[in-house]
Write a protein that holds these residues in place. Structure first.
Motif, PDB file in Angstrom:
ATOM      1  N   TYR A   1       0.847  -1.190   0.000  1.00  0.00           N
ATOM      2  CA  TYR A   1       0.000   0.000   0.000  1.00  0.00           C
ATOM      3  C   TYR A   1       0.887   1.246   0.000  1.00  0.00           C
ATOM      4  N   SER A   2       1.457   1.511  -1.183  1.00  0.00           N
ATOM      5  CA  SER A   2       2.505   2.528  -1.307  1.00  0.00           C
ATOM      6  C   SER A   2       1.989   3.951  -1.233  1.00  0.00           C
ATOM      7  N   GLU A   3       0.670   4.168  -1.314  1.00  0.00           N
ATOM      8  CA  GLU A   3       0.155   5.531  -1.247  1.00  0.00           C
ATOM      9  C   GLU A   3       0.457   6.211   0.086  1.00  0.00           C
ATOM     10  N   LEU A   4       0.861   5.411   1.068  1.00  0.00           N
ATOM     11  CA  LEU A   4       1.233   5.986   2.361  1.00  0.00           C
ATOM     12  C   LEU A   4       2.465   6.884   2.249  1.00  0.00           C
ATOM     13  N   GLY A   5       3.366   6.520   1.354  1.00  0.00           N
ATOM     14  CA  GLY A   5       4.614   7.271   1.217  1.00  0.00           C
ATOM     15  C   GLY A   5       5.653   6.815   2.220  1.00  0.00           C
ATOM     16  N   VAL A   6       5.571   7.261   3.473  1.00  0.00           N
ATOM     17  CA  VAL A   6       6.520   6.877   4.517  1.00  0.00           C
ATOM     18  C   VAL A   6       5.753   6.557   5.791  1.00  0.00           C
ATOM     19  N   ALA A   7       6.395   5.767   6.662  1.00  0.00           N
ATOM     20  CA  ALA A   7       5.797   5.463   7.971  1.00  0.00           C
ATOM     21  C   ALA A   7       6.207   6.565   8.943  1.00  0.00           C
ATOM     22  N   SER A   8       5.350   7.561   9.092  1.00  0.00           N
ATOM     23  CA  SER A   8       5.680   8.732   9.897  1.00  0.00           C
ATOM     24  C   SER A   8       5.178   8.651  11.326  1.00  0.00           C
ATOM     25  N   GLY A   9       4.240   7.733  11.586  1.00  0.00           N
ATOM     26  CA  GLY A   9       3.630   7.679  12.906  1.00  0.00           C
ATOM     27  C   GLY A   9       2.454   8.625  13.033  1.00  0.00           C
ATOM     28  N   LYS A  10       2.132   9.348  11.940  1.00  0.00           N
ATOM     29  CA  LYS A  10       0.994  10.261  11.935  1.00  0.00           C
ATOM     30  C   LYS A  10      -0.129   9.662  11.093  1.00  0.00           C
ATOM     31  N   PHE A  11      -1.320   9.525  11.672  1.00  0.00           N
ATOM     32  CA  PHE A  11      -2.456   8.944  10.972  1.00  0.00           C
ATOM     33  C   PHE A  11      -3.234  10.073  10.286  1.00  0.00           C
ATOM     34  N   GLY A  12      -3.067  10.157   8.938  1.00  0.00           N
ATOM     35  CA  GLY A  12      -3.772  11.168   8.156  1.00  0.00           C
ATOM     36  C   GLY A  12      -4.623  10.544   7.080  1.00  0.00           C
ATOM     37  N   GLN A  13      -4.988  11.353   6.066  1.00  0.00           N
ATOM     38  CA  GLN A  13      -5.864  10.892   5.004  1.00  0.00           C
ATOM     39  C   GLN A  13      -5.223   9.767   4.185  1.00  0.00           C
ATOM     40  N   LYS A  14      -3.926   9.880   3.923  1.00  0.00           N
ATOM     41  CA  LYS A  14      -3.260   8.827   3.142  1.00  0.00           C
ATOM     42  C   LYS A  14      -3.313   7.489   3.879  1.00  0.00           C
ATOM     43  N   THR A  15      -3.095   7.531   5.178  1.00  0.00           N
ATOM     44  CA  THR A  15      -3.163   6.289   5.961  1.00  0.00           C
ATOM     45  C   THR A  15      -4.583   5.742   5.964  1.00  0.00           C
ATOM     46  N   ALA A  16      -5.567   6.601   6.138  1.00  0.00           N
ATOM     47  CA  ALA A  16      -6.964   6.157   6.147  1.00  0.00           C
ATOM     48  C   ALA A  16      -7.331   5.515   4.818  1.00  0.00           C
ATOM     49  N   SER A  17      -6.854   6.098   3.698  1.00  0.00           N
ATOM     50  CA  SER A  17      -7.136   5.541   2.382  1.00  0.00           C
ATOM     51  C   SER A  17      -6.515   4.149   2.221  1.00  0.00           C
ATOM     52  N   ALA A  18      -5.266   3.997   2.692  1.00  0.00           N
ATOM     53  CA  ALA A  18      -4.598   2.692   2.612  1.00  0.00           C
ATOM     54  C   ALA A  18      -5.310   1.663   3.483  1.00  0.00           C
ATOM     55  N   VAL A  19      -5.780   2.093   4.651  1.00  0.00           N
ATOM     56  CA  VAL A  19      -6.494   1.186   5.552  1.00  0.00           C
ATOM     57  C   VAL A  19      -7.778   0.693   4.894  1.00  0.00           C
TER      58      VAL A  19
ATOM     59  N   GLN B   1      -8.747  -3.133   4.218  1.00  0.00           N
ATOM     60  CA  GLN B   1      -9.958  -3.728   4.800  1.00  0.00           C
ATOM     61  C   GLN B   1     -10.795  -4.418   3.724  1.00  0.00           C
ATOM     62  N   LYS B   2     -10.877  -3.849   2.534  1.00  0.00           N
ATOM     63  CA  LYS B   2     -11.623  -4.485   1.443  1.00  0.00           C
ATOM     64  C   LYS B   2     -11.019  -5.841   1.094  1.00  0.00           C
ATOM     65  N   SER B   3      -9.671  -5.933   1.153  1.00  0.00           N
ATOM     66  CA  SER B   3      -9.019  -7.209   0.826  1.00  0.00           C
ATOM     67  C   SER B   3      -9.364  -8.295   1.825  1.00  0.00           C
ATOM     68  N   LEU B   4      -9.733  -7.889   3.030  1.00  0.00           N
ATOM     69  CA  LEU B   4     -10.104  -8.844   4.091  1.00  0.00           C
ATOM     70  C   LEU B   4     -11.612  -9.095   4.126  1.00  0.00           C
ATOM     71  N   LYS B   5     -12.359  -8.456   3.196  1.00  0.00           N
ATOM     72  CA  LYS B   5     -13.824  -8.547   3.167  1.00  0.00           C
ATOM     73  C   LYS B   5     -14.433  -7.939   4.434  1.00  0.00           C
ATOM     74  N   ALA B   6     -13.770  -6.918   4.938  1.00  0.00           N
ATOM     75  CA  ALA B   6     -14.271  -6.174   6.097  1.00  0.00           C
ATOM     76  C   ALA B   6     -14.845  -4.847   5.619  1.00  0.00           C
ATOM     77  N   GLU B   7     -15.642  -4.228   6.452  1.00  0.00           N
ATOM     78  CA  GLU B   7     -16.214  -2.936   6.118  1.00  0.00           C
ATOM     79  C   GLU B   7     -15.091  -1.900   6.014  1.00  0.00           C
ATOM     80  N   PRO B   8     -14.985  -1.194   4.891  1.00  0.00           N
ATOM     81  CA  PRO B   8     -13.889  -0.220   4.697  1.00  0.00           C
ATOM     82  C   PRO B   8     -14.134   1.091   5.431  1.00  0.00           C
ATOM     83  N   THR B   9     -13.907   1.091   6.696  1.00  0.00           N
ATOM     84  CA  THR B   9     -14.160   2.276   7.524  1.00  0.00           C
ATOM     85  C   THR B   9     -12.978   3.215   7.601  1.00  0.00           C
ATOM     86  N   GLY B  10     -11.777   2.713   7.326  1.00  0.00           N
ATOM     87  CA  GLY B  10     -10.575   3.515   7.512  1.00  0.00           C
ATOM     88  C   GLY B  10     -10.156   3.626   8.968  1.00  0.00           C
TER      89      GLY B  10
END
Length: 356
Positions: A148-166, A170-179
């Motif tokens: 999930y490369s859209e994150l860019g770097v592991a900064s420890g900050k949970f922002g929009q890019k992290t939510a999008s990757a999450v 979640q879709k790959s696990l057949k879970a509800e994509p809540t972010g």
């Protein structure tokens, strides 16, 4: 103090010692009496010649205090996996199953709970705007490793890019994509694991102890006494004797107090340095050889060469030029059937009498 005597005198002393032993044995039973009687009735002229005493040389060597302790070669002590996601268990793994990063360990309500690698467990809800932390960074590192490369770097900050990757994850696990990631959504382990035992059942509540896992590395677990602890230092090198006669070097990874069969035990964990050999060796009993105190460049003889003096202390019987003499010595370190000795006039290469 030295006492000189010719070889014939030394042999007479050894014969006298043998006769006294025969006398003691005579009181132990009839056979001893018969043997002693025959020896006594044999004419002196027909007695067999006394064999020369066994000898060895004083050696300059290195002595190492070693102990051998039995251990078990396996995959280390199993770790408990505790479920934290509410719901019903719908699938469990089978013992022996191996899991890499991102693989589903079990399912709750038909949604997978995967394995993530790291040292920080999930302990809070993570979503856009949550305070920065090591748990967020661990989540990002795993998502990046899974592609999930859209994150860019592991900064420890949970922002929009992290939510999008999450959400994509979640879709790959057949879970509800809540972010949003909940503490029970993943199981955090230190690396690839093998399922050791499954204690839960499908259909049971998913919260609570479910199964145990171990690492994939072949590890040796050795129970030690407190007295042996000094030899099992972390990062110390050891020799591991495998079944079939093979010996391979190993390294002490850790020494910890653990509960084994409801009893406190001191357990050393040893890794095999030869990774290929470790992977091809079946689990089973092994023997681990620990090295302790070391003495370099000392004079030593077999323990059997020591003679206890009547007035106290020890001596060795030195043979030189057809004559023998008793040389008092001080003993030092004992190791491997040898003993360190010092004394006036003692020198490397001296021939001394031994019993073996």
């Amino acid at each position: 103090m030295t006492v000189e005597a010719g070889p014939s005198a030394a042999r007479r002393r050894r014969r006298k010692r043998a006769v006294w032993i025969a006398v003691v044995l005579a009181f132990a039973g009839t056979a001893g009496v018969v043997t002693f009687t025959r020896l006594a009735s044999t004419p002196a002229s027909s007695a067999p010649p006394t064999p020369p005493p066994a000898t060895t040389q004083v050696a300059r060597t290195t002595l190492i205090d070693r102990i051998k302790v039995d251990g078990d070669l396996g995959s280390g002590t199993p770790s408990q996996v505790t479920g934290r996601r509410p719901g019903t268990i719908t699938r469990l793994p089978t013992p022996g199953e191996q899991l890499e990063r991102g693989k589903v360990l079990y399912e709750v309500n038909a949604v997978g709970v995967p394995v993530f690698f790291g040292g920080t467990p999930l302990y809070r809800e993570m979503k856009d705007g949550v305070p920065n932390g090591d748990d967020v960074k661990m989540l990002q590192e795993n998502l990046l490793a899974l592609g999930y490369s859209e994150l860019g770097v592991a900064s420890g900050k949970f922002g929009q890019k992290t939510a999008s990757a999450v959400k994509r994850w979640q879709k790959s696990l057949k879970a509800e994509p809540t972010g949003i990631v909940q503490p029970g959504d993943v199981i955090v382990v230190g690396g690839p694991v093998r399922v050791h035992a499954v204690t839960a059942q499908p259909g049971a509540p998913a919260e609570g102890p479910l199964l145990t896992v171990t690492g994939l590395d072949r590890l040796v677990s050795v129970e030690l006494t407190e007295a042996q602890r000094r030899l099992a230092r972390v990062n110390a090198k050891v020799n591991v004797h495998l079944s079939g006669g093979k010996t391979t070097p190993g390294t002490v990874r850790e020494v910890t107090a653990k509960t084994v069969e409801e009893k406190p035990k001191l357990v050393a964990t040893v890794t095999l340095d030869d990774a290929a050999l470790a992977a091809s060796t079946e689990p089973g009993r092994v023997t681990v050889e620990f090295d302790g105190e070391k003495r370099d460049d000392v004079l030593a003889v077999p323990v059997q060469a020591l003679l206890a003096l009547r007035e106290g202390g020890y001596a060795v019987e030195v043979v030189d030029g057809g004559k023998s003499r008793y040389l008092p010595v001080l003993t030092g370190m004992f190791a491997g059937g040898m003993v360190e000795i010092t004394g006036d006039g003692l020198a490397e290469g001296m021939t001394v009498v031994t019993t073996a």
